[in-house]
Design a protein around this motif. Structure first.
Motif, PDB file in Angstrom:
ATOM      1  N   VAL A 133       0.863  -1.182   0.000  1.00 37.28           N
ATOM      2  CA  VAL A 133       0.000   0.000   0.000  1.00 37.28           C
ATOM      3  C   VAL A 133       0.898   1.228   0.000  1.00 37.28           C
ATOM      4  O   VAL A 133       1.766   1.369   0.870  1.00 37.28           O
ATOM      5  N   PHE A 154      -1.599   0.678  -5.106  1.00 40.29           N
ATOM      6  CA  PHE A 154      -1.120  -0.612  -4.609  1.00 40.29           C
ATOM      7  C   PHE A 154      -0.027  -1.146  -5.525  1.00 40.29           C
ATOM      8  O   PHE A 154       0.054  -0.789  -6.698  1.00 40.29           O
ATOM      9  N   VAL A 224      -6.693  -3.447   4.993  1.00 44.10           N
ATOM     10  CA  VAL A 224      -5.901  -2.259   4.659  1.00 44.10           C
ATOM     11  C   VAL A 224      -6.330  -1.017   5.440  1.00 44.10           C
ATOM     12  O   VAL A 224      -5.472  -0.331   6.028  1.00 44.10           O
ATOM     13  N   THR A 245       1.692  -5.617   3.629  1.00 45.43           N
ATOM     14  CA  THR A 245       0.576  -6.021   4.477  1.00 45.43           C
ATOM     15  C   THR A 245       0.589  -7.470   4.945  1.00 45.43           C
ATOM     16  O   THR A 245      -0.383  -7.946   5.518  1.00 45.43           O
TER      17      THR A 245
END
Length: 285
Positions: A133, A154, A224, A245
């Motif tokens: 991200v 992304f 997210v 992530t």
């Protein structure tokens, strides 16, 4: 829009990918895919351009045209650990009650197809495909309901990890995460409007053609928006910061028997709609 950086290492120029898979130069509009180029106002201005009028860059991206990291001048490379329940299980660990935060040093950042370098003395260099991200609008104490307003886009990340350094050498995870070349990013930064449902993206990784990771962001424990809001409690986020992530199962440490990179392998990894990375693995000189 697919934003990218092309050219020799350390001298990358800003560009974007057109509908025919060719790179178009953005140098007349932004100085880099970095900083203020990632804030919502600039992203909107770039989206409004007629891409077909931009200069075509010679070469085919990821073939005879090198792509660099899709984001420049990154200030913080923040990573989330154990964010897939099945990966936590293969690691022999419980799902954490809060997100686990660690860092990759920005000197680890490389292009999506640059070599992965096994550090001197390493016996346990491992792979991890992850959704990245990229922060556009900065902020602190971000409300989860507004968190996606702070995302520029992304990208694909390979969170290369040295497990002995990470787990067995005392201290924090960071020493096994930030070695040079341990942060391939790209091939492009895909803006949020083009990604679709970021909670339902397939991600995968192969070593020498054998698929080891085959997961979905649908199984992420902490999503997210929560990760952005959570991280912003402990640090302000700035344009160009990256949050990686977490990874699905299938890492070398979780295999039976365990398997690690020795040098000479080819890694290939990707995420739906975000592109593919290919890296040769070699030992440090």
């Amino acid at each position: 829009m697919k934003l990218l950086r092309y050219g020799p290492r350390g001298r990358e120029k800003p560009g974007c990918l057109d509908a025919n898979g060719r790179v178009r130069d953005l140098s007349d509009h932004v100085d880099d895919i970095a900083g203020d180029a990632l804030v919502p106002e600039t992203i909107s201005r770039l989206k409004a351009l007629d891409i077909e009028t931009l200069r075509i860059v010679e070469g085919i991206p990821q073939q005879d045209l090198r792509l660099g990291p899709c984001v420049g001048r990154t200030g913080k490379f923040i990573c989330i650990g154990l964010n897939y329940a099945d990966h936590a299980a293969e690691s022999g660990l419980d799902v954490p009650p809060e997100p686990v935060i660690f860092n990759k040093w920005t000197s680890a950042i490389t292009g999506p197809d640059d070599d992965v370098i096994i550090p001197r003395g390493s016996q346990k260099t491992d792979w991890e495909v992850e959704l990245g991200v990229v922060i556009g609008k900065g902020g602190a104490y971000i409300d989860e309901a507004q968190a996606m307003e702070h995302v520029a886009g992304f990208c694909v990340i390979n969170d290369v990890s040295e497990r002995e350094y990470q787990i067995e050498r005392a201290g924090t995870w960071d020493k096994g995460k930030g070695c040079d070349s341990f942060g391939p990013i790209g091939p492009w930064l895909v803006t949020t409007d083009e990604v679709g449902d970021h909670d339902a993206l397939s991600l995968w990784l192969e070593v020498d053609g054998t698929r080891h990771q085959n997961g979905s962001t649908a199984t992420m424990v902490y999503k997210v928006p929560h990760l952005i809001a959570y991280c912003s409690q402990f640090m302000s986020l700035q344009s160009g910061d990256i949050i990686s992530t977490g990874t699905p199962p299938g890492v070398g440490m979780g295999l039976n028997p365990q398997a690690y990179l020795k040098g000479g392998e080819t890694l290939r990894l990707g995420i739906d709609g975000l592109g593919v990375q290919t890296q040769k693995v070699r030992k440090a000189d």
